[in-house]
Design a protein around this motif. Structure first.
Motif, short mmCIF file in Angstrom:
data_model
loop_
_atom_site.label_atom_id
_atom_site.label_comp_id
_atom_site.label_asym_id
_atom_site.label_seq_id
_atom_site.Cartn_x
_atom_site.Cartn_y
_atom_site.Cartn_z
N LEU A 132 0.49 -0.88 -0.14
CA LEU A 132 0.42 0.44 -0.60
C LEU A 132 0.93 1.29 -0.29
O LEU A 132 1.38 1.65 0.43
CB LEU A 132 -1.08 0.27 0.93
CG LEU A 132 -1.98 -1.37 1.77
CD1 LEU A 132 -2.68 -0.73 2.75
CD2 LEU A 132 -2.41 -1.11 -0.10
N ALA A 133 0.88 2.41 -0.38
CA ALA A 133 1.43 2.89 -1.12
C ALA A 133 0.91 4.55 -0.06
O ALA A 133 -0.20 4.59 -0.01
CB ALA A 133 1.13 3.99 -2.11
N ASP A 134 1.04 5.16 -0.12
CA ASP A 134 0.81 6.86 1.05
C ASP A 134 0.95 7.38 -0.08
O ASP A 134 2.35 8.36 0.10
CB ASP A 134 2.14 7.03 2.01
CG ASP A 134 1.45 8.18 3.39
OD1 ASP A 134 1.45 8.94 2.55
OD2 ASP A 134 1.66 8.07 4.29
N VAL A 135 0.49 7.98 -0.58
CA VAL A 135 -0.08 8.45 -1.59
C VAL A 135 0.65 10.74 -1.61
O VAL A 135 0.84 10.92 -2.31
CB VAL A 135 -1.31 8.92 -1.88
CG1 VAL A 135 -1.58 7.40 -2.68
CG2 VAL A 135 -2.28 9.10 -1.36
N VAL A 136 0.36 10.54 -0.39
CA VAL A 136 0.88 11.98 0.26
C VAL A 136 1.84 11.75 0.59
O VAL A 136 3.09 12.28 -0.09
CB VAL A 136 -0.07 12.21 1.64
CG1 VAL A 136 0.51 13.74 1.82
CG2 VAL A 136 -1.67 12.62 1.83
N ASP A 137 3.00 10.98 0.97
CA ASP A 137 4.02 10.97 1.44
C ASP A 137 4.99 11.04 -0.07
O ASP A 137 6.04 11.60 -0.37
CB ASP A 137 4.41 9.98 2.27
CG ASP A 137 3.60 10.52 4.27
OD1 ASP A 137 3.79 11.74 3.84
OD2 ASP A 137 3.94 9.59 4.96
N GLU A 138 4.42 10.34 -0.33
CA GLU A 138 5.00 9.45 -1.83
C GLU A 138 4.66 10.19 -3.41
O GLU A 138 5.19 10.45 -4.08
CB GLU A 138 4.83 7.97 -2.25
CG GLU A 138 5.75 7.24 -1.10
CD GLU A 138 5.08 5.94 -1.43
OE1 GLU A 138 4.65 5.63 -2.45
OE2 GLU A 138 5.21 4.94 -0.35
N GLN A 139 3.94 11.55 -2.80
CA GLN A 139 3.96 12.53 -3.50
C GLN A 139 3.24 11.93 -5.01
O GLN A 139 3.15 12.12 -6.34
CB GLN A 139 4.96 13.05 -4.32
CG GLN A 139 5.15 14.04 -2.98
CD GLN A 139 6.51 15.05 -3.92
OE1 GLN A 139 7.08 14.72 -4.85
NE2 GLN A 139 6.65 15.90 -3.09
N ILE A 140 2.15 10.46 -4.96
CA ILE A 140 1.48 10.25 -5.56
C ILE A 140 0.15 11.08 -5.89
O ILE A 140 -0.46 11.44 -5.15
CB ILE A 140 0.75 8.62 -5.32
CG1 ILE A 140 2.17 7.62 -5.36
CG2 ILE A 140 -0.21 7.82 -6.61
CD1 ILE A 140 3.27 7.65 -6.06
#
Length: 313
Positions: A132-140
């Motif tokens: 699961l990606a952290d879209v906020v921290d990884e700028q997704i």
């Protein structure tokens, strides 16, 4: 409050039949529209909309403000070149997407190819993983998830139902026989998929709501597409997601098993962080991705066994 952005939101709300429609056009939640309108009303000291159980309707003051705001926004936007303000027909820039690997391989890259061809300045950065990606921290910019969405930082759109199927290759079933029950299922060779978030096998899900972690599997992998290949090769029975299983079921490469034991479908979401304003390139790819993934879980049209064996001797 950014006054210019608030007036832009107000103008979209003024042109829309309701706040929900305005939220869809702007790619935000209806609560964002409600909050911005309330803040404007408090700052201006005038109601902008009449509210009732039937919906909302602009006040006379709101109508006058909408005319002035539209003219003001147009004047500001005319200061900037079309490319800089993002109002040109062609989209440009990078859109970053995080998605499960099987969906990316089979649907996303192929489905978005026409959008990229029509917009040479647009770049797709597609990150494929079951983690699961952290879209906020990884700028997704956009994410795809199967299962419940519990994070209020996201604008999420339900696009389809994700189904799980018990499947096996016909050759394997000829060798070990068809399982007749849940208990019988685990006496046959089976495959297991490792959850990369935990390092442990994903449990198999059933209609009775009691999951079972596969014990002594014949094949283990952390890649869903590889597990699908192993099942198709006759190594073991697998529980596969519909976007992998359905094409092979239609072709007769796999045989469905124990449909009565299949769990209820989960929901597939396309989501993005709450960000205002939303770049046109992100909104376009978001909308297109929703269309692409809405068709990836169609019900299978499976040929009867005799036809399947004749087609695949």
């Amino acid at each position: 409050m950014n006054r210019f952005e608030a007036l832009r939101v107000f103008c979209v709300a003024a042109e829309s039949p309701n706040f929900r429609d305005a939220a869809i056009r702007l790619g935000v939640s209806p609560q964002v529209i409600t909050r911005v309108i309330k803040q404007l009303e408090e700052e201006l000291g005038e109601p902008l909309f009449h509210r009732s159980t039937r919906g909302v309707r602009m006040t006379h003051f709101g109508e006058q403000l909408a005319l002035k705001s539209a003219a003001a926004i147009a004047g500001v936007e005319n200061i900037f070149p079309a490319e800089a303000s993002g109002t040109s027909d062609e989209l440009s820039g990078v859109v970053r997407i995080a998605a499960p690997s099987a969906l990316g391989h089979r649907f996303i890259a192929r489905g978005l190819a026409p959008v990229l061809a029509a917009n040479p300045g647009l770049t797709l950065d597609l990150r494929l993983s079951e983690v699961l990606a952290d879209v906020v921290d990884e700028q997704i910019d956009i994410g795809v998830r199967i299962g419940p969405m519990r994070d209020n930082r996201f604008v999420a759109r339900a696009v389809s139902k994700a189904l799980l199927y018990f499947v096996a290759a016909p050759a394997l079933l000829e060798r070990v026989g068809h399982p007749a029950s849940k208990r019988d299922l685990f006496t046959r060779p089976i495959t297991a998929l490792i959850d990369r978030n935990t390092g442990r096998p994903w449990p198999w899900m059933f209609s009775d709501g009691n999951p079972i972690v596969p014990a002594n599997p014949a094949f283990v992998t952390d890649d869903p597409a590889t597990e699908c290949e192993a099942v198709a090769a006759g190594i073991g029975i697998g529980q596969l997601p519909g976007h992998l299983a359905l094409p092979l079921l239609r072709e007769g490469v796999l045989t469905p098993l124990l449909d009565r034991l299949r769990p209820q479908a989960s929901t597939m979401y396309v989501y993005r962080p709450h960000r205002t304003p939303v770049p046109r390139r992100v909104q376009r790819v978001f909308d297109e991705l929703c269309k692409i993934l809405a068709d990836c879980e169609e019900a299978p049209e499976i040929a009867p066994p005799a036809k399947r064996r004749a087609k695949h001797p």
